[in-house]
Motif scaffolding. Sequence first.
Motif, PDB file in Angstrom:
ATOM      1  N   GLY A 134       0.663  -1.004  -0.056  1.00 41.15           N
ATOM      2  CA  GLY A 134      -0.061  -0.065   0.171  1.00 41.15           C
ATOM      3  C   GLY A 134       0.920   1.206   0.009  1.00 41.15           C
ATOM      4  O   GLY A 134       2.049   1.059  -0.415  1.00 41.15           O
ATOM      5  N   ARG A 135       0.440   2.296   0.453  1.00 41.63           N
ATOM      6  CA  ARG A 135       1.117   3.605   0.547  1.00 41.63           C
ATOM      7  C   ARG A 135       2.458   3.403   1.167  1.00 41.63           C
ATOM      8  O   ARG A 135       2.419   2.847   2.423  1.00 41.63           O
ATOM      9  CB  ARG A 135       0.312   4.685   1.241  1.00 41.63           C
TER      10      ARG A 135
ATOM     11  N   GLU B 277       4.861   3.644   3.998  1.00 42.69           N
ATOM     12  CA  GLU B 277       5.124   4.314   4.990  1.00 42.69           C
ATOM     13  C   GLU B 277       6.154   5.288   5.195  1.00 42.69           C
ATOM     14  O   GLU B 277       5.946   6.450   5.655  1.00 42.69           O
ATOM     15  CB  GLU B 277       4.876   3.474   6.212  1.00 42.69           C
TER      16      GLU B 277
ATOM     17  N   ILE C  11      -1.978  -0.692   9.936  1.00 45.65           N
ATOM     18  CA  ILE C  11      -1.557  -0.341   8.441  1.00 45.65           C
ATOM     19  C   ILE C  11      -1.338  -1.721   7.968  1.00 45.65           C
ATOM     20  O   ILE C  11      -0.948  -2.824   8.551  1.00 45.65           O
ATOM     21  CB  ILE C  11      -0.339   0.335   8.736  1.00 45.65           C
ATOM     22  N   GLY C  12      -1.804  -1.741   6.366  1.00 45.48           N
ATOM     23  CA  GLY C  12      -1.601  -3.028   5.796  1.00 45.48           C
ATOM     24  C   GLY C  12      -2.902  -4.027   5.987  1.00 45.48           C
ATOM     25  O   GLY C  12      -2.656  -5.078   5.308  1.00 45.48           O
TER      26      GLY C  12
HETATM   27 MG   LIG Z   1      -0.396   0.428   3.832  1.00 42.85          MG
END
Ligand SMILES: [Mg+2]
Lengths: 113, 113, 113
Positions: A37-38, A40, A87-88
Amino acid sequence: MKLITAIIQPDRLDHVREALIQADITRITVSRVTGHGRQEDIEYYRGQKIAPNLLPKVRLDIAVNDQFVNVTVDTIVAAARHESGEIGDGKIFITPLEECVRIRTNERGGSAI
Amino acid sequence: MKLITAIIQPDRLDHVREALIQADITRITVSRVTGHGRQEDIEYYRGQKIAPNLLPKVRLDIAVNDQFVNVTVDTIVAAARHESGEIGDGKIFITPLEECVRIRTNERGGSAI
Amino acid sequence: MKLITAIIQPDRLDHVREALIQADITRITVSRVTGHGRQEDIEYYRGQKIAPNLLPKVRLDIAVNDQFVNVTVDTIVAAARHESGEIGDGKIFITPLEECVRIRTNERGGSAI
Ligand SMILES: [Mg+2]
Ligand SMILES: Nc1ncnc2c1ncn2[C@@H]1O[C@H](COP(=O)(O)OP(=O)(O)OP(=O)(O)O)[C@@H](O)[C@H]1O
Ligand SMILES: Nc1ncnc2c1ncn2[C@@H]1O[C@H](COP(=O)(O)OP(=O)(O)OP(=O)(O)O)[C@@H](O)[C@H]1O
Ligand SMILES: Nc1ncnc2c1ncn2[C@@H]1O[C@H](COP(=O)(O)OP(=O)(O)OP(=O)(O)O)[C@@H](O)[C@H]1O
Ligand SMILES: [Mg+2]
Ligand SMILES: [Mg+2]
């Protein structure tokens, strides 16, 4: 009809599958993929951004009639999330499904799904 | 343009591929996936429904212009089906395809498919 | 929102991933697939066309908001192509994406992508 595609953490697969069965969502296709994903922390090497590592993920594809979209999405969100969210934890995509065919019977449409 | 996604039994892959080539459907993407359809016998453990085992399946993705949708679907149905049809023979999904790009030439649309 | 699916040569994966990161496209799902495009030389065996071998390919799936479609496609085309273009360099498919959910937060739509 909609196609629901979810990318989840591999350690949540069994839990998500069980939750879907409890919710009477009984058909599924599962693939092993990788992704990220984005980023970090963006890392740089000689001034260039570096692509993050690809991490193992599980992809679920579930075709449903329109009235089952919400229960399917809500069930996946609840079962795929770690505690109050990490996150994730994953992403769900909903795309239109125009037609569906059961190969055994050549049935079409909502009853073939 | 449409994207035709079929989930078939692995033992039918060669037969389906040959039938598609005979029908002049010459481009294909193939993935190894797992999945299950409707649970034939719902099993319970301590009053909870149990998720069925994930079985190996083959996923075909074929992008075609609209006039080739029917021949592609009919060819897959005929070639993927075991005799007069067995449970688990598979499913076909048709989704809209808005654009297509041939990377080599940067061509777009129906002629790039 | 759109879902961009690209099938590229495996030897271009790292280069494409780096180019996407430079272009600020930072989320991606990657799968190992096989496939073939248009058969360059149709082979016959006893008068029947033979299906070509399935070659290893890499599938990228990238969900983006509409204003990022062009930069994503152009970046993939430029980075996936071998020199001035070789047969088999790959294909990009664009499909409509109706909804997107971030599992961690239950966010929806363009900000969840
Ligand atoms: Mg992510
Ligand atoms: N826009 C996207 N396009 C394609 N795949 C995506 C996209 N967003 C997420 N994914 C896939 O889902 C997986 C999990 O994503 P992830 O949950 O990290 O999303 P995120 O937007 O970074 O949210 P979070 O901030 O909660 O981490 C990724 O590894 C990737 O495989
Ligand atoms: N609604 C669906 N969503 C996602 N994948 C599906 C769906 N239906 C079938 N599949 C995939 O197709 C494979 C074959 O399905 P299957 O032929 O068993 O469908 P079915 O509806 O149970 O029909 P049958 O009664 O003929 O067995 C499954 O293992 C799964 O991977
Ligand atoms: N119409 C299609 N449907 C599904 N997959 C496709 C399609 N076209 C291409 N692919 C996938 O993309 C890969 C690369 O295709 P390829 O670049 O050879 O396309 P092509 O149309 O034959 O163009 P070229 O003439 O440049 O070779 C194939 O191996 C296949 O996996
Ligand atoms: Mg079944
Ligand atoms: Mg080719």
